[in-house]
Write an enzyme that holds these catalytic residues in place. Structure first.
Site, PDB file in Angstrom:
ATOM      1  N   PRO A   2       0.825  -1.206   0.000  1.00 50.22           N
ATOM      2  CA  PRO A   2       0.000   0.000   0.000  1.00 50.22           C
ATOM      3  C   PRO A   2       0.863   1.261   0.000  1.00 50.22           C
ATOM      4  O   PRO A   2       1.768   1.401   0.819  1.00 50.22           O
ATOM      5  CB  PRO A   2      -0.801  -0.131   1.300  1.00 50.22           C
ATOM      6  CG  PRO A   2      -0.824  -1.592   1.580  1.00 50.22           C
ATOM      7  CD  PRO A   2       0.508  -2.100   1.112  1.00 50.22           C
ATOM      8  N   GLU A   3       0.585   2.162  -0.946  1.00 52.76           N
ATOM      9  CA  GLU A   3       1.308   3.422  -1.053  1.00 52.76           C
ATOM     10  C   GLU A   3       0.374   4.562  -0.672  1.00 52.76           C
ATOM     11  O   GLU A   3      -0.724   4.333  -0.176  1.00 52.76           O
ATOM     12  CB  GLU A   3       1.867   3.584  -2.471  1.00 52.76           C
ATOM     13  CG  GLU A   3       2.844   2.496  -2.882  1.00 52.76           C
ATOM     14  CD  GLU A   3       4.196   2.605  -2.174  1.00 52.76           C
ATOM     15  OE1 GLU A   3       4.444   3.617  -1.498  1.00 52.76           O
ATOM     16  OE2 GLU A   3       4.998   1.669  -2.285  1.00 52.76           O
ATOM     17  N   HIS A  91      -5.604 -13.434  10.424  1.00 51.03           N
ATOM     18  CA  HIS A  91      -4.467 -12.516  10.415  1.00 51.03           C
ATOM     19  C   HIS A  91      -4.810 -11.138  10.998  1.00 51.03           C
ATOM     20  O   HIS A  91      -4.074 -10.180  10.769  1.00 51.03           O
ATOM     21  CB  HIS A  91      -3.922 -12.357   8.991  1.00 51.03           C
ATOM     22  CG  HIS A  91      -3.363 -13.629   8.418  1.00 51.03           C
ATOM     23  ND1 HIS A  91      -2.380 -14.347   9.057  1.00 51.03           N
ATOM     24  CD2 HIS A  91      -3.667 -14.308   7.280  1.00 51.03           C
ATOM     25  CE1 HIS A  91      -2.088 -15.421   8.340  1.00 51.03           C
ATOM     26  NE2 HIS A  91      -2.849 -15.427   7.265  1.00 51.03           N
ATOM     27  N   ARG A 109       1.477 -10.602   6.683  1.00 47.13           N
ATOM     28  CA  ARG A 109       2.933 -10.738   6.742  1.00 47.13           C
ATOM     29  C   ARG A 109       3.565  -9.997   7.923  1.00 47.13           C
ATOM     30  O   ARG A 109       4.776 -10.057   8.118  1.00 47.13           O
ATOM     31  CB  ARG A 109       3.554 -10.273   5.420  1.00 47.13           C
ATOM     32  CG  ARG A 109       3.109 -11.126   4.230  1.00 47.13           C
ATOM     33  CD  ARG A 109       3.862 -10.806   2.979  1.00 47.13           C
ATOM     34  NE  ARG A 109       5.276 -11.158   3.090  1.00 47.13           N
ATOM     35  CZ  ARG A 109       6.175 -10.960   2.129  1.00 47.13           C
ATOM     36  NH1 ARG A 109       5.785 -10.412   0.982  1.00 47.13           N
ATOM     37  NH2 ARG A 109       7.425 -11.298   2.295  1.00 47.13           N
ATOM     38  N   ARG A 158      22.777  14.925  -7.873  1.00 49.73           N
ATOM     39  CA  ARG A 158      22.405  13.548  -7.567  1.00 49.73           C
ATOM     40  C   ARG A 158      22.597  12.687  -8.810  1.00 49.73           C
ATOM     41  O   ARG A 158      21.999  12.949  -9.856  1.00 49.73           O
ATOM     42  CB  ARG A 158      20.945  13.460  -7.108  1.00 49.73           C
ATOM     43  CG  ARG A 158      20.641  14.229  -5.822  1.00 49.73           C
ATOM     44  CD  ARG A 158      21.347  13.622  -4.618  1.00 49.73           C
ATOM     45  NE  ARG A 158      21.047  12.214  -4.449  1.00 49.73           N
ATOM     46  CZ  ARG A 158      19.957  11.747  -3.846  1.00 49.73           C
ATOM     47  NH1 ARG A 158      19.061  12.587  -3.361  1.00 49.73           N
ATOM     48  NH2 ARG A 158      19.784  10.454  -3.712  1.00 49.73           N
TER      49      ARG A 158
END
Length: 278
Positions: A2-3, A91, A109, A158
């Site tokens: 999930p972002e 879970h 997880r 960079r």
């Protein structure tokens, strides 16, 4: 994983149900997450009211009377509001009870997190995990050409690829793997281009693209590759809108050239060799 769009979709889904409600109980079913869930939450949170639910990067921030509960969904976590009478699933790790409603963190997880920051230790911005995050893409600080200024200044000298520069989240937060590929395509920038070689106009296009792609993703309910569902249990639908991500070999929707795939930092990157020149 999930972002920002998925976390924002979750926030928008749970906030109307919980804001203004008082915690009646906390159940730590399995506190062995990325960091141990503070055991004292079961005693300290009951009786406290949820005053606001905000988001910083990929962290949900539930403001209570005496502090903030920080929730991170990790790689496979979901956060849903369900009737308290619904049986727990295998879970489910932590639940916050609000009378007849239950806020449940489901995390197969166990890479998620539930942490606490008391107000007595200062503003939430001082919390260690939040201090180095870049600006929010929809904040006034990133609006218009201010976003371009940030990308341009942060990218100087960079040598890292622009995709990795975005993923790091130290210039602007929330541009996860899928959204990196889509934003770079929208801006016409090759993902392997050195960040330090971005021109000012390219930074302007990229800042605009980031805001556009993330806005579209939120409107589509986020992206569901495997595990993510929103607070109602529905998957996100942004994946049906992607122009390059997961479209290797398919024709570009702009120029019809086949979409290419490379691996950067062990993550797949998709782009068009014709529309995105170095």
């Amino acid at each position: 994983m999930p972002e920002l769009p998925e976390v924002e979709v979750t926030r928008l889904g749970i906030a109307p149900h919980l804001k203004g409600r008082k915690v009646s109980a906390v159940k730590i079913i399995d506190g062995r997450l990325r960091w141990p869930v503070p055991a004292n939450l079961s005693k300290s949170l009951p009786g406290q009211t949820v005053h606001a639910i905000e988001r910083r990067g990929k962290y949900l921030l539930l403001e209570m009377d005496t502090g903030y509960l920080l929730v991170h969904l990790g790689m496979t976590g979901t956060l849903r509001v369900l009737p308290s009478s619904d049986p727990l699933k295998i879970h489910d790790r932590v639940t916050l009870e609000f009378g007849k409603l239950s806020l449940r963190l489901h995390d197969p997880r166990k890479f998620g997190a539930v942490l606490w920051h008391p107000k007595s230790k200062g503003p939430i911005e001082t919390f260690a995990l939040l201090q180095k995050l870049g600006v929010e893409p929809f904040s006034p600080e990133f609006a218009g050409e201010l976003g371009a200024d940030i990308l341009y200044q942060k990218s100087r000298k960079r040598s890292v690829a622009v995709k990795q520069f975005l993923l790091a989240g130290q210039a602007v937060v929330g541009v996860g793997n899928i959204y990196c590929s889509e934003s770079l395509f929208e801006a016409g920038i090759h993902p392997a281009k050195a960040a330090g070689k971005l021109t000012r106009p390219q930074c302007s296009r990229l800042a605009e693209a980031v805001r556009l792609i993330l806005k579209k993703a939120i409107a589509a309910g986020g992206s569901s590759l495997k595990d993510f569902v929103n607070s109602d249990g529905d998957p996100g639908h942004f994946m049906v809108q992607t122009k390059v991500y997961d479209r290797k070999g398919l024709p570009c929707k702009v120029c019809k050239s086949p979409i290419s795939q490379i691996v950067q930092g062990q993550r797949s990157t998709y782009f068009c060799t014709q529309c995105q020149k170095r």
